[in-house]
Design a protein around this motif. Sequence first.
Motif: not given
Length: 410
Positions: A254-257, A298-299, A378-380, A384-385
């Motif tokens: 269950d991730t933001s993606e 999420w954003k 664990g996405r960072k 810049e992103e």
Amino acid sequence: MAINVDVSKLDELILLISNSVDEKQKRILLGKATEVYGRGGATHVKELTGVAFSTLHSGNVEANSEEGIVSDGRTRREGAGRKPFAEHHPDVIKAIEKIIDGQTYGDPSKVIHWVPQSMSLRKIEAILLDEYGIQISHVKVSQLLTDMGYSKQVNQKMLQVGEPSPDRDEQFGIINDLAKQYLEAGDPVISVDTKKKENIGNFKNNGAEYRKTKDPRKVWDHDFPVAELGKVNPYGVYVLNSNTGFINLGTDHDTSEFAVTSIAAWWDSCGKNSFPEARRIYITCDGGGSNSSRSRAWKCELQELADYTGLEIMVSHYPPGASKWNKIEHRMFCYISKNWQGKPLIDIETVVSLISNTTTKNGLKIDCLVDNNVYAIGRKVSDEELAQVNHIPYERLGKWNYTIMPNCKE
């Protein structure tokens, strides 16, 4: 006073009987007693019992006239007695409803029903007097709340640990105001969240189901998940405009993606057909989890959704500890749980069937798709992103309310 009976013994008898009969019987007894005592009997009975002369007269009439006797089991004639408070103050019910329901009762576009903090019977009493000019005791407020269907409930794990946010009530008001604007304009308003993870297999499911007597369903005697069967993450989208729902049944993390992919799946399968003219959408969600207000991922994912759909995406997060007011919880998830209570979730097909067949008397319909994609944890997200996100904070409480605008395509 001319009385031809032993007054003391008669007094004792009258008091004994009048204290053991109902109101009608007492009225007739005392009315008739005024005749027995003779001249001055009414005054004597009034001093003895404290009953008004008008009541003694009514009792005398009932005792001596068939028309005066209530024959349908009533202790009073229809319409007699003190009028209910609400008849003298016909606006009191709506006033109380407005007070206890966050000043928004009766608004069909209301997203949440909440009771302002520090609300009490005495507080309601004070507001009714100060703002509505209705003088009423807190005891009567309690009686009216009971008549209105409110009651004391058993304990539930609903209190927030620590101090609630000072912006709690303001945020609730913002959500209601924005939802009303979007709904009146015909733009989609959705409530989203991930339902509790469920183990797949012949596990015990809380609740009961109808079966033949002494024939309970046999399930496994442990609750340890079975690796080869796995779990499911039901990410839900509830559409306030149409009382419809959508579940993206994930089989991975269950991730933001995953959360934004679920919203995109709803848009592709249902949303764009239901709202072909929409240029914007309003999303309400919790402040934590895969759709956290602090999550950079999420954003960033919402930015991709905005670019993909061309929609302006307005987001509002519920304050910390207030997720139970998220509309999806009590408009969709609770009915799914009720529909599958007592039924083991043997396999994914069973889950899909139980979700898709969940309905309510108000016409709730839910679509369900299975999502077998793998979502890395664990996405960072770099600065810049994040800077590429076309993020516009709302004029009030911008940490919880903001719009993601589509980036212009060259």
